[in-house]
Structure formats: C-alpha cells, structure tokens
Motif scaffolding. Structure first.
Motif, PDB file in Angstrom:
ATOM      1  N   ILE A 130       1.157  -0.936   0.060  1.00 54.26           N
ATOM      2  CA  ILE A 130       0.011   0.141  -0.061  1.00 54.26           C
ATOM      3  C   ILE A 130       0.225   1.106   0.068  1.00 54.26           C
ATOM      4  N   ALA A 131       0.803   2.398  -0.783  1.00 52.38           N
ATOM      5  CA  ALA A 131       1.377   3.164  -0.914  1.00 52.38           C
ATOM      6  C   ALA A 131       0.183   4.714  -0.880  1.00 52.38           C
ATOM      7  N   ALA A 132       0.850   5.488  -0.793  1.00 54.80           N
ATOM      8  CA  ALA A 132      -0.338   7.001  -0.596  1.00 54.80           C
ATOM      9  C   ALA A 132       0.992   7.905  -1.246  1.00 54.80           C
TER      10      ALA A 132
ATOM     11  N   VAL B 221       4.233   0.960   2.699  1.00 60.84           N
ATOM     12  CA  VAL B 221       3.699  -0.177   3.516  1.00 60.84           C
ATOM     13  C   VAL B 221       3.893  -1.413   3.089  1.00 60.84           C
ATOM     14  N   VAL B 222       4.080  -1.986   3.364  1.00 65.57           N
ATOM     15  CA  VAL B 222       4.695  -4.111   3.109  1.00 65.57           C
ATOM     16  C   VAL B 222       4.506  -4.594   3.602  1.00 65.57           C
ATOM     17  N   ALA B 223       3.508  -5.276   4.134  1.00 68.93           N
ATOM     18  CA  ALA B 223       3.173  -6.345   5.239  1.00 68.93           C
ATOM     19  C   ALA B 223       3.264  -8.342   4.600  1.00 68.93           C
ATOM     20  N   ILE B 224       4.182  -8.480   5.170  1.00 69.73           N
ATOM     21  CA  ILE B 224       4.935  -9.723   4.875  1.00 69.73           C
ATOM     22  C   ILE B 224       4.129 -10.583   5.826  1.00 69.73           C
ATOM     23  N   PRO B 225       2.613 -11.722   6.206  1.00 71.74           N
ATOM     24  CA  PRO B 225       2.595 -11.385   6.713  1.00 71.74           C
ATOM     25  C   PRO B 225       3.362 -13.426   7.403  1.00 71.74           C
ATOM     26  N   MET B 226       3.773 -13.815   5.989  1.00 68.55           N
ATOM     27  CA  MET B 226       3.996 -15.853   6.694  1.00 68.55           C
ATOM     28  C   MET B 226       5.761 -14.966   7.158  1.00 68.55           C
ATOM     29  N   ARG B 227       6.346 -13.763   7.206  1.00 72.73           N
ATOM     30  CA  ARG B 227       7.436 -13.550   7.717  1.00 72.73           C
ATOM     31  C   ARG B 227       6.571 -12.776   9.503  1.00 72.73           C
ATOM     32  N   GLY B 228       6.156 -12.480   9.185  1.00 71.60           N
ATOM     33  CA  GLY B 228       5.811 -11.928  10.216  1.00 71.60           C
ATOM     34  C   GLY B 228       6.389 -10.292  10.350  1.00 71.60           C
ATOM     35  N   GLU B 229       6.602  -9.743   9.266  1.00 74.37           N
ATOM     36  CA  GLU B 229       7.464  -8.412   9.360  1.00 74.37           C
ATOM     37  C   GLU B 229       6.383  -7.482   8.588  1.00 74.37           C
TER      38      GLU B 229
ATOM     39  N   PHE C   7       7.597  -3.832   6.740  1.00 69.95           N
ATOM     40  CA  PHE C   7       7.788  -2.851   6.344  1.00 69.95           C
ATOM     41  C   PHE C   7       7.222  -1.247   5.914  1.00 69.95           C
ATOM     42  N   ARG C   8       8.168  -0.431   6.230  1.00 79.18           N
ATOM     43  CA  ARG C   8       7.896   0.486   6.517  1.00 79.18           C
ATOM     44  C   ARG C   8       8.063   2.066   6.376  1.00 79.18           C
ATOM     45  N   ALA C   9       7.787   3.290   5.390  1.00 79.78           N
ATOM     46  CA  ALA C   9       9.145   4.456   5.109  1.00 79.78           C
ATOM     47  C   ALA C   9       7.566   5.478   4.821  1.00 79.78           C
ATOM     48  N   VAL C  10       8.464   6.848   5.161  1.00 75.92           N
ATOM     49  CA  VAL C  10       7.606   8.097   4.924  1.00 75.92           C
ATOM     50  C   VAL C  10       8.859   8.974   4.576  1.00 75.92           C
ATOM     51  N   ARG C  11       8.613   9.476   3.044  1.00 75.17           N
ATOM     52  CA  ARG C  11       9.340   9.803   2.342  1.00 75.17           C
ATOM     53  C   ARG C  11      10.512  10.956   2.879  1.00 75.17           C
ATOM     54  N   GLY C  12      11.204  11.125   3.169  1.00 70.91           N
ATOM     55  CA  GLY C  12      11.924  11.999   4.466  1.00 70.91           C
ATOM     56  C   GLY C  12      12.538  11.548   5.003  1.00 70.91           C
TER      57      GLY C  12
ATOM     58  N   ALA D 204       5.082   1.049  -6.231  1.00 69.77           N
ATOM     59  CA  ALA D 204       5.132   2.028  -4.703  1.00 69.77           C
ATOM     60  C   ALA D 204       5.462   2.377  -4.340  1.00 69.77           C
ATOM     61  N   ALA D 205       5.165   1.504  -3.103  1.00 72.96           N
ATOM     62  CA  ALA D 205       5.768   1.266  -1.450  1.00 72.96           C
ATOM     63  C   ALA D 205       6.830   0.492  -1.953  1.00 72.96           C
ATOM     64  N   GLY D 206       7.149  -0.480  -2.631  1.00 75.15           N
ATOM     65  CA  GLY D 206       8.591  -0.967  -2.239  1.00 75.15           C
ATOM     66  C   GLY D 206       9.520  -0.414  -2.785  1.00 75.15           C
ATOM     67  N   ASP D 207       9.467   0.818  -4.298  1.00 82.36           N
ATOM     68  CA  ASP D 207      10.415   1.709  -4.280  1.00 82.36           C
ATOM     69  C   ASP D 207      10.519   3.190  -3.198  1.00 82.36           C
ATOM     70  N   LEU D 208       9.335   3.236  -2.754  1.00 85.36           N
ATOM     71  CA  LEU D 208       9.929   4.284  -1.230  1.00 85.36           C
ATOM     72  C   LEU D 208      10.741   4.078  -0.172  1.00 85.36           C
ATOM     73  N   ILE D 209      10.336   2.770   0.056  1.00 88.65           N
ATOM     74  CA  ILE D 209      11.136   2.074   0.922  1.00 88.65           C
ATOM     75  C   ILE D 209      12.379   1.655   0.735  1.00 88.65           C
ATOM     76  N   ALA D 210      12.621   1.237  -0.618  1.00 88.51           N
ATOM     77  CA  ALA D 210      14.867   1.146  -0.716  1.00 88.51           C
ATOM     78  C   ALA D 210      14.803   2.171  -1.211  1.00 88.51           C
ATOM     79  N   ARG D 211      14.663   3.018  -1.165  1.00 90.81           N
ATOM     80  CA  ARG D 211      15.171   4.458  -1.457  1.00 90.81           C
ATOM     81  C   ARG D 211      15.169   5.210  -0.320  1.00 90.81           C
ATOM     82  N   GLU D 212      14.164   5.417   0.668  1.00 85.65           N
ATOM     83  CA  GLU D 212      14.819   5.584   1.912  1.00 85.65           C
ATOM     84  C   GLU D 212      15.438   4.365   3.230  1.00 85.65           C
TER      85      GLU D 212
END
Length: 273
Positions: free
Chosen positions: A114-116, A126-134, A136-141, A224-232
C-alpha cells in the motif's frame, strides 16, 4: 503540481501512515487466516497462468473500504480494479496480494503493498509480509523501517559478488527473453534469486538481504511502496539510465551496484520484450 510546505507534508504523512499500516495488517490477516483449502482461480490477467484468486479481490475490498471510511475524498489505483480520481490530491496505490501464484500454491512469499501518493510523488509506503511476520514502512524523507527498527541497504560489493533478484513475466514469449537476459547476467554476479513478489524483493534490498533487484513489466501497484522503502533505506532506484522505475524496467540496488547493474541491463536489452 501544487507545492506544499514541509510541515504540511509531514502532517499529511503522519495521518496517512497509520491508515496504511492498519489496512495492510487487516488485509494480511484476512489472507493468512482466511485462505480456503480449496482456493481457486477467479480470473486471469496477462495469460492463463497469471491469475487472480477470490482472496485478491476480497483483500482489495477490505483495504479500499478501510481507507475510504477515513479519507472519503482520496483516489485509488488497485491491481484488482479499484480506480477513482478522488478530489483530495492523494491517491492510494494498492496491490492487495503481491505474489498471487505463490499464495495459490501455499508458498510464503507474498505480501500486501500500500502506497499513498500526492502530485505523483510517493509519500508513504507499507509492505506487510504476513508469513514472515514482518511489516516494512517508509515516509518520504523519514527513513525506512522494519517494524520499529531502521533498515539500511548493504555496503556495495563488487558486482561479481552481488546477489541480485529478478522476476519473470507470465507471457511465455516475454519470459523467454527475460530468461536470456538472466543467462547473460548470471556470470557477472554472485547469483540470481527469483522470489515472486516485487514488493518483497524491493524490501529485501532495503533490509540488506539482496544487493540488487531488477524486473521488466511492473505496474505502479507492484513497485510504489517498495520503491519508496528501498530509497529511504539508501538504495538507488531507476529504470533505463536517466529514467524513473516503471514498466519498461525497474532497477533497485545498493549504491555501487546500481550503476553497473543498470548499465548491463540496458546493454542487454532488458527494457524490451
């Protein structure tokens, strides 16, 4: 594009992030706990082996319903059909189940992404990986996090010691070309992995579990969400040299690996079928 003051952007992101986290949590629980034993294909997308299940559709309805309840004026772009312009300037970009074929087969490598966005820029991912119990999240900057722990991409190894992930299209002729690209690339790297979820691959670059990732054919909801997380997390992302990541090509890698990997992919024609 309208300019916003930094404090306005921070305030907006602070409102959007908890909504994304809660929507991803709910969808992840639905997918994890509600998967029927006789799960079947509800539809196909690009080919008969590129599938949609009843659970993809249910998860997207849950996500959009939760977000619309709290922000009724926002727009949506979802893989399973959610599409509305909205009037607030914010658009939610949603992949309710990234890694559907993995999910169909009972493999654990699937996620909720999910990205905004506002004015074409991703503010929250936000990327939720339920089977890992993980999650990930990021806010720009504001950096990238796995749960409450900050994450950073790995220090750059030489390209020949880089572990790189990729994905393949479900259209046979396209996949054959992508396999040829991988065949040419493998001797230049430590090895290649194929996980089956673009969002997870991008997060694994962010967390230092991969040195790089590339794929052709990604849609906005895939990246969208994963790209922001990787960059951040300090990774570099792009498409062909000088372009943003997109359908033609998406590349994400730790600095030092990014440029030589991108250059090889461009030379090998990874950006076309």
């Amino acid at each position: 594009m309208t300019d916003a003051r930094p404090d306005e952007t921070e305030t907006l992101a602070a409102e959007l992030l908890p909504l994304a986290l809660e929507a991803a949590r709910r969808a992840g629980e639905l997918l994890r706990d509600g998967r029927p034993d006789d799960l079947t294909v509800a539809a196909t997308k690009s080919s008969p082996i590129d599938v949609v299940t009843e659970m993809d559709i249910a998860a997207e309805k849950l996500i959009t319903g939760h977000l619309a309840e709290h922000r009724p004026d926002d727009g949506f772009l979802g893989e399973e059909g959610a599409s509305s312009a909205g009037s607030s300037g914010v658009r939610w970009v949603i992949d309710p189940l990234d890694g559907t074929v993995n999910y169909l087969y009972g493999l654990p490598t699937w996620s909720v992404s999910i990205a905004a966005e506002r004015d074409g820029e991703t503010l929250v991912g936000v990327v939720a990986i339920p089977m890992r119990g993980e999650t990930f999240r990021a806010v720009r900057g504001g950096g990238a996090f796995l749960g409450d722990r900050p994450v950073r991409c790995r220090p750059a190894p030489p390209l020949e010691r880089a572990l790189v992930s990729t994905g393949f299209n479900y259209v046979t002729t396209v996949r054959a070309h992508q396999a040829e690209i991988a065949r040419r690339l493998i001797p230049q790297l430590r090895d290649i992995r194929r996980g089956g979820s673009a969002a997870i691959d991008l997060c694994d670059v962010a967390a230092g579990r991969l040195d790089g990732y590339y794929e052709r054919g990604l849609h906005p909801w895939d990246l969208a969400a994963g790209d922001l997380i990787a960059r951040e997390a300090g990774a570099l992302t792009g498409g062909r040299p000088g372009t943003r990541p997109g359908f033609d090509l998406t590349v994400a890698a730790t600095p030092g690996v990014f440029e030589p990997l991108q250059s090889l992919l461009d030379d090998y024609g990874a950006w076309h079928d």
